[in-house]
Design an enzyme around this catalytic site. Sequence first.
Site, PDB file in Angstrom:
ATOM      1  N   ASP A 177       0.715  -0.919   0.305  1.00 59.68           N
ATOM      2  CA  ASP A 177      -0.118  -0.002  -0.380  1.00 59.68           C
ATOM      3  C   ASP A 177       1.368   1.493   0.011  1.00 59.68           C
ATOM      4  OD1 ASP A 177      -2.862  -1.414   0.062  1.00 59.68           O
ATOM      5  OD2 ASP A 177      -2.168  -1.736   2.119  1.00 59.68           O
ATOM      6  N   TYR A 236       5.529 -10.567   6.465  1.00 64.68           N
ATOM      7  CA  TYR A 236       5.462  -8.802   7.166  1.00 64.68           C
ATOM      8  C   TYR A 236       5.407  -9.005   8.314  1.00 64.68           C
ATOM      9  CZ  TYR A 236       3.271  -7.416   2.596  1.00 64.68           C
ATOM     10  OH  TYR A 236       2.767  -7.242   1.129  1.00 64.68           O
TER      11      TYR A 236
END
Length: 556
Positions: A177, A236
Amino acid sequence: MSSASAGDANSQKRAPEALDEDARDDSVKRQRLEEKSNEEITTEAAEDQTMESAEPTVETSATTSSKGMNKARKQDSRKKGRGRDRRRTRNEEDASRDAQASEDGESGSKAPRLPKRQCALLLGFCGSGYSGMQIQPEHTKTIEGALFSALVKAGAVSQDNADNPTKVGLARAARTDAGVHAAGNIVSLKMIITIPGVKDIVAKINEELPPEIRLWGYVRTQNSFNARLVCDSRKYTYFFPAYLLIPPKPGSGFHRVWSEQVKNMADGKLPVSYEFWEGKESDTKEEDLARKRAWRVSSEQVQTLRNLATRYEGTHNFHNFTVGREYTDRSNMRYMKKVEIADPVVYGETEWISVLFHGQSFMLHQRKMMAILVLSCRMGTPSRVISELYGQRDVFVPKMPSLGLLLEEPLFESYNERMAVINSKLQPSDPEYRPLIDFEQYRTQINEFKEKFIYKNMREVEDRDGLFDAWIRSIDAYAGPDLLYLNPTGAVPDASVIVKGTRRPNPFREKRVFDTTSFPAERDADIKKELEAAEDEVDEVEEEVLDKRQLEETEG
């Protein structure tokens, strides 16, 4: 046990093979790619030997035209004698285009056509100031846009292909993002790896890149390699200050509605301690923040956080942890391999906790997963709430700030295993040899980059502006029903359920400032105003409404 809990128990037993049909479709695509790549490997080796051993030459339009016409005639004669299923090689296609261009009357000298090879680029970047990883429409600053421009300038992508990344088959393993960082990511494309006058192509490309984007290296891959389809899983990490686990300040909006709900429950006993706030209810937010930074999390709370995290492991329906997905959408089913909570570490005055997510793939806004971990732990909500969120009912889940999210790396275990088998019969100098995709050889460089461009920025923004404190205060200022599932039972009350087509009373509004990771020091005064406004009903934004194609492009 509730129906949601029972469903969760069953889902935790499911193996990775029991994934949704979309995942199986990707598996079939990968299998076809493998079959195709095995067929192509002999062709690749032949092309390497014929093209890479030859020096590129510059031809005049007359010689190009003559040679091109001869090639075209030869190709026409070959076409008559070969079967319909026989594929042309990339070199034959290039020759055909050259011949056509000559016949169309191109004049002047022509740049040499250099051979392209399918490669995997290993890179890292600080996402602050960028509108995400994937190339967007013109004038939008993205990581891929900057990378592709550098490849063109370095000569790794020809001018013929400089106008469109799809011409070289550009793909990424994980799409991040806006503002999100990556210590490691993979981009696949066909690029020129032997450039006249360039001894070190990696160094040349890095010269053309801004310092916040680094190319660690590249490897030759099989022709059919696609970074997104071949990737097995992603890792992540999310970092946050431990003080977010302190319960809401007495008198805040959320504390009032939450306390009222708890009183109406069976025993009315508060599941959390308010010792931190005793005698300090009238302190200013600046005084509160100073004490929060000096606070240290207990080992019991860290264990609670770890217990909550285990509920994410396995295959589940994550429809409440993304946007724009119906419960029945089969792509909601995702497999989470492992969630690990590291021991807290103190930097400066603040204690930080990191959470590592290792999953097959992630949906848009996995920051929602972090919000449930943190908010459930601070409110004493049992892990049942996560099971409830896998159920059919729709509820609102807030996102934690973008600043704490980092893509560690995508993993390619299956591809590496397959290449290891092929390479065992070869020498590194053999044309068919394909190196494994491995970030470990660059670990020292990656760690130095993370500290300089990612961790340092993260801590400086928090120390200077109190970004995470502003986020948790925006949660505590809310006095509506959307977050009442954060109760001592973990059950979702009817008041928190979103009914499609029905207007919700006092819905929670997300603030744009928490989707930002770029906080320049020269804008400090403006940033502080934005963070202060985060407690008020200003600068609010509804969750995005994306179609299926847009959602697929945002995931990885």
